[in-house]
Design a protein around this motif. Structure first.
Motif, PDB file in Angstrom:
ATOM      1  N   ARG A 219       0.839  -1.204   0.000  1.00  0.00           N
ATOM      2  CA  ARG A 219       0.000   0.000   0.000  1.00  0.00           C
ATOM      3  C   ARG A 219       0.877   1.260   0.000  1.00  0.00           C
ATOM      4  O   ARG A 219       0.598   2.235  -0.704  1.00  0.00           O
ATOM      5  CB  ARG A 219      -0.910   0.022   1.239  1.00  0.00           C
ATOM      6  N   ILE A 220       1.923   1.235   0.812  1.00  0.00           N
ATOM      7  CA  ILE A 220       2.808   2.400   0.906  1.00  0.00           C
ATOM      8  C   ILE A 220       3.569   2.608  -0.406  1.00  0.00           C
ATOM      9  O   ILE A 220       3.735   3.738  -0.874  1.00  0.00           O
ATOM     10  CB  ILE A 220       3.781   2.229   2.085  1.00  0.00           C
ATOM     11  N   MET A 221       4.020   1.510  -1.004  1.00  0.00           N
ATOM     12  CA  MET A 221       4.715   1.609  -2.287  1.00  0.00           C
ATOM     13  C   MET A 221       3.807   2.239  -3.332  1.00  0.00           C
ATOM     14  O   MET A 221       4.246   3.080  -4.133  1.00  0.00           O
ATOM     15  CB  MET A 221       5.194   0.227  -2.725  1.00  0.00           C
ATOM     16  N   ILE A 222       2.532   1.861  -3.341  1.00  0.00           N
ATOM     17  CA  ILE A 222       1.574   2.440  -4.285  1.00  0.00           C
ATOM     18  C   ILE A 222       1.398   3.929  -4.010  1.00  0.00           C
ATOM     19  O   ILE A 222       1.379   4.761  -4.926  1.00  0.00           O
ATOM     20  CB  ILE A 222       0.223   1.711  -4.202  1.00  0.00           C
ATOM     21  N   GLU A 223       1.287   4.272  -2.735  1.00  0.00           N
ATOM     22  CA  GLU A 223       1.130   5.675  -2.353  1.00  0.00           C
ATOM     23  C   GLU A 223       2.326   6.501  -2.811  1.00  0.00           C
ATOM     24  O   GLU A 223       2.172   7.595  -3.362  1.00  0.00           O
ATOM     25  CB  GLU A 223       0.958   5.783  -0.835  1.00  0.00           C
ATOM     26  N   ARG A 224       3.524   5.981  -2.598  1.00  0.00           N
ATOM     27  CA  ARG A 224       4.730   6.708  -2.966  1.00  0.00           C
ATOM     28  C   ARG A 224       4.903   6.756  -4.495  1.00  0.00           C
ATOM     29  O   ARG A 224       5.410   7.731  -5.040  1.00  0.00           O
ATOM     30  CB  ARG A 224       5.942   6.044  -2.315  1.00  0.00           C
ATOM     31  N   TYR A 225       4.498   5.708  -5.156  1.00  0.00           N
ATOM     32  CA  TYR A 225       4.580   5.640  -6.617  1.00  0.00           C
ATOM     33  C   TYR A 225       3.599   6.615  -7.262  1.00  0.00           C
ATOM     34  O   TYR A 225       3.902   7.257  -8.277  1.00  0.00           O
ATOM     35  CB  TYR A 225       4.274   4.211  -7.068  1.00  0.00           C
ATOM     36  N   GLY A 226       2.431   6.733  -6.636  1.00  0.00           N
ATOM     37  CA  GLY A 226       1.338   7.545  -7.178  1.00  0.00           C
ATOM     38  C   GLY A 226       0.147   6.650  -7.431  1.00  0.00           C
ATOM     39  O   GLY A 226       0.167   5.848  -8.368  1.00  0.00           O
ATOM     40  N   VAL A 227      -0.888   6.770  -6.595  1.00  0.00           N
ATOM     41  CA  VAL A 227      -2.017   5.852  -6.675  1.00  0.00           C
ATOM     42  C   VAL A 227      -2.708   5.936  -8.032  1.00  0.00           C
ATOM     43  O   VAL A 227      -3.040   4.921  -8.656  1.00  0.00           O
ATOM     44  CB  VAL A 227      -3.035   6.122  -5.546  1.00  0.00           C
ATOM     45  N   GLY A 228      -2.911   7.151  -8.509  1.00  0.00           N
ATOM     46  CA  GLY A 228      -3.602   7.303  -9.783  1.00  0.00           C
ATOM     47  C   GLY A 228      -2.859   6.628 -10.924  1.00  0.00           C
ATOM     48  O   GLY A 228      -3.454   5.892 -11.724  1.00  0.00           O
ATOM     49  N   ASP A 229      -1.556   6.855 -10.998  1.00  0.00           N
ATOM     50  CA  ASP A 229      -0.753   6.231 -12.053  1.00  0.00           C
ATOM     51  C   ASP A 229      -0.768   4.711 -11.929  1.00  0.00           C
ATOM     52  O   ASP A 229      -0.861   3.990 -12.940  1.00  0.00           O
ATOM     53  CB  ASP A 229       0.691   6.728 -11.987  1.00  0.00           C
ATOM     54  N   PHE A 230      -0.676   4.227 -10.692  1.00  0.00           N
ATOM     55  CA  PHE A 230      -0.654   2.778 -10.479  1.00  0.00           C
ATOM     56  C   PHE A 230      -1.968   2.141 -10.925  1.00  0.00           C
ATOM     57  O   PHE A 230      -1.975   1.126 -11.636  1.00  0.00           O
ATOM     58  CB  PHE A 230      -0.387   2.461  -9.009  1.00  0.00           C
ATOM     59  N   LEU A 231      -3.087   2.723 -10.524  1.00  0.00           N
ATOM     60  CA  LEU A 231      -4.387   2.161 -10.886  1.00  0.00           C
ATOM     61  C   LEU A 231      -4.602   2.203 -12.399  1.00  0.00           C
ATOM     62  O   LEU A 231      -5.180   1.281 -12.980  1.00  0.00           O
ATOM     63  CB  LEU A 231      -5.502   2.922 -10.170  1.00  0.00           C
ATOM     64  N   HIS A 232      -4.124   3.274 -13.023  1.00  0.00           N
ATOM     65  CA  HIS A 232      -4.258   3.381 -14.483  1.00  0.00           C
ATOM     66  C   HIS A 232      -3.421   2.309 -15.182  1.00  0.00           C
ATOM     67  O   HIS A 232      -3.906   1.611 -16.091  1.00  0.00           O
ATOM     68  CB  HIS A 232      -3.836   4.773 -14.947  1.00  0.00           C
ATOM     69  N   GLN A 233      -2.169   2.149 -14.754  1.00  0.00           N
ATOM     70  CA  GLN A 233      -1.270   1.222 -15.428  1.00  0.00           C
ATOM     71  C   GLN A 233      -1.647  -0.236 -15.186  1.00  0.00           C
ATOM     72  O   GLN A 233      -1.361  -1.100 -16.018  1.00  0.00           O
ATOM     73  CB  GLN A 233       0.173   1.477 -14.980  1.00  0.00           C
ATOM     74  N   THR A 234      -2.276  -0.515 -14.062  1.00  0.00           N
ATOM     75  CA  THR A 234      -2.673  -1.896 -13.773  1.00  0.00           C
ATOM     76  C   THR A 234      -4.107  -2.185 -14.223  1.00  0.00           C
ATOM     77  O   THR A 234      -4.620  -3.280 -13.991  1.00  0.00           O
ATOM     78  CB  THR A 234      -2.547  -2.199 -12.267  1.00  0.00           C
ATOM     79  N   LYS A 235      -4.722  -1.194 -14.861  1.00  0.00           N
ATOM     80  CA  LYS A 235      -6.101  -1.353 -15.353  1.00  0.00           C
ATOM     81  C   LYS A 235      -7.037  -1.831 -14.244  1.00  0.00           C
ATOM     82  O   LYS A 235      -7.776  -2.815 -14.376  1.00  0.00           O
ATOM     83  CB  LYS A 235      -6.138  -2.313 -16.542  1.00  0.00           C
ATOM     84  N   ALA A 236      -6.994  -1.128 -13.128  1.00  0.00           N
ATOM     85  CA  ALA A 236      -7.824  -1.473 -11.976  1.00  0.00           C
ATOM     86  C   ALA A 236      -9.303  -1.415 -12.357  1.00  0.00           C
ATOM     87  O   ALA A 236      -9.727  -0.595 -13.182  1.00  0.00           O
ATOM     88  CB  ALA A 236      -7.535  -0.519 -10.830  1.00  0.00           C
ATOM     89  N   GLU A 237     -10.088  -2.276 -11.749  1.00  0.00           N
ATOM     90  CA  GLU A 237     -11.521  -2.334 -12.049  1.00  0.00           C
ATOM     91  C   GLU A 237     -12.308  -1.341 -11.205  1.00  0.00           C
ATOM     92  O   GLU A 237     -11.918  -1.007 -10.077  1.00  0.00           O
ATOM     93  CB  GLU A 237     -12.066  -3.740 -11.809  1.00  0.00           C
ATOM     94  N   ILE A 238     -13.388  -0.872 -11.765  1.00  0.00           N
ATOM     95  CA  ILE A 238     -14.302   0.008 -11.029  1.00  0.00           C
ATOM     96  C   ILE A 238     -15.307  -0.864 -10.285  1.00  0.00           C
ATOM     97  O   ILE A 238     -16.022  -1.654 -10.887  1.00  0.00           O
ATOM     98  CB  ILE A 238     -15.024   0.966 -11.989  1.00  0.00           C
ATOM     99  N   VAL A 239     -15.346  -0.710  -8.986  1.00  0.00           N
ATOM    100  CA  VAL A 239     -16.252  -1.492  -8.140  1.00  0.00           C
ATOM    101  C   VAL A 239     -17.580  -0.770  -7.970  1.00  0.00           C
ATOM    102  O   VAL A 239     -18.650  -1.384  -7.999  1.00  0.00           O
ATOM    103  CB  VAL A 239     -15.609  -1.765  -6.760  1.00  0.00           C
ATOM    104  N   ASP A 240     -17.522   0.550  -7.826  1.00  0.00           N
ATOM    105  CA  ASP A 240     -18.744   1.317  -7.597  1.00  0.00           C
ATOM    106  C   ASP A 240     -18.482   2.775  -7.959  1.00  0.00           C
ATOM    107  O   ASP A 240     -17.344   3.256  -7.881  1.00  0.00           O
ATOM    108  CB  ASP A 240     -19.178   1.205  -6.123  1.00  0.00           C
ATOM    109  N   MET A 241     -19.539   3.457  -8.350  1.00  0.00           N
ATOM    110  CA  MET A 241     -19.464   4.889  -8.643  1.00  0.00           C
ATOM    111  C   MET A 241     -20.706   5.563  -8.081  1.00  0.00           C
ATOM    112  O   MET A 241     -21.797   5.001  -8.113  1.00  0.00           O
ATOM    113  CB  MET A 241     -19.395   5.142 -10.163  1.00  0.00           C
ATOM    114  N   ASP A 242     -20.524   6.762  -7.563  1.00  0.00           N
ATOM    115  CA  ASP A 242     -21.675   7.558  -7.137  1.00  0.00           C
ATOM    116  C   ASP A 242     -21.223   9.008  -6.980  1.00  0.00           C
ATOM    117  O   ASP A 242     -20.129   9.375  -7.428  1.00  0.00           O
ATOM    118  CB  ASP A 242     -22.307   6.999  -5.852  1.00  0.00           C
TER     119      ASP A 242
END
Length: 285
Positions: A199-222
């Motif tokens: 979790r810390i590595m992701i935070e330091r790397y940049g959460v937005g960039d990490f989620l984009h590059q790993t093609k994270a799935e959308i669980v919910d939107m509102d």
């Protein structure tokens, strides 16, 4: 408690004894966190008391090193798997026994007096039949507001020989996570087995960039129920870590917050962060 030749069970502390509990707590917290050069003479005297309590002759030699790392390397010269005694970092349990020895008067604790002395005077150490290896205390330590080891631009603990420990809000991490986060890779992050370190590595790397590059799935939107109704998204990476993505209504800054992996909606994720129902936030807005 009355003193007799027979062992006595302590049923209750006196008011005077209870008043000393916080005193010993604070005293030993300070011991555990103390930095600066060891009191070598006092520490060595404590080691001799420990050997005497074990009916062993004093060590022929006491060697001093400048960090636990250096002590471990030295101890490896004598055994393949050296087990350290933690000196000042044994404060949590030694405080309990010193209290009952000095305040309550339990003589059965007397064999631990040497450990009290070493803890008040030095860092980690290793004992052998004829040799004791003693480590200096840290020369500096850094903590966050909650008292957890933390430093954003260097080791959270530094010893006289330069060796140190890197920590992010109480979690020990590799040096590069603190000193060179831009060198982290997605593969390296995903290979990390410790979920908190990841979790810390992701935070330091940049959460937005990490989620984009790993093609994270959308669980919910509102949309946030607070006035303004900024959109938000609950996202999950390929290894099950979840983050709530939202926008600050006033600054328009996009933020990502780590949330428990068992929440399934943005509302539940936000409530897990806040610790209370969103209905309260709506009522107060």
């Amino acid at each position: 408690m009355t003193s007799t030749d027979e062992q006595q069970r302590i049923e209750k502390l006196t008011p005077e004894q209870e008043a000393q509990l916080s005193v010993y707590r604070d005293k030993w917290i300070a011991i555990g966190l103390q930095t600066g050069l060891a009191d070598r003479e006092r520490a060595e005297a404590g080691v001799k008391l420990i050997y005497e309590a074990a009916d062993l002759p004093h060590p022929d030699e006491i060697v001093w090193v400048d960090s636990p790392y250096a002590g471990h390397k030295k101890a490896k010269e004598f055994t393949d798997d050296p087990k350290p005694l933690h000196g000042q970092h044994s404060a949590a349990w030694l405080s309990f026994y010193e209290y009952f020895y000095e305040v309550v008067g339990l003589e059965c604790v007397k064999p631990l007096v040497g450990f009290f002395e070493v803890a008040k005077s030095a860092g980690w150490w290793w004992c052998f039949d004829k040799l004791a290896i003693m480590s200096e205390r840290a020369s500096e330590s850094h903590m966050d507001e909650q008292g957890r080891l933390h430093r954003e631009a260097g080791p959270a603990i530094v010893y006289p020989d330069g060796w140190g420990v890197y920590s992010w809000h109480g979690v020990r991490v590799p040096e590069k996570v603190i000193m060179d986060p831009s060198s982290l890779t997605v593969d390296e992050i995903q290979a990390e087995q410790n979920i908190e370190v990841r979790r810390i590595m992701i935070e330091r790397y940049g959460v937005g960039d990490f989620l984009h590059q790993t093609k994270a799935e959308i669980v919910d939107m509102d949309a946030s129920p607070i006035a303004g109704g900024a959109p938000r998204v609950l996202m999950r990476d390929s290894q099950g870590l979840q983050f709530l993505c939202g926008t600050d209504g006033s600054t328009k800054r996009v933020y990502f917050m780590s949330v428990p992996d068992d929440v399934a909606t943005c509302k539940a994720a936000h409530e897990a962060i806040c610790g209370f129902s969103e209905d309260r936030l709506v009522a107060e807005s």
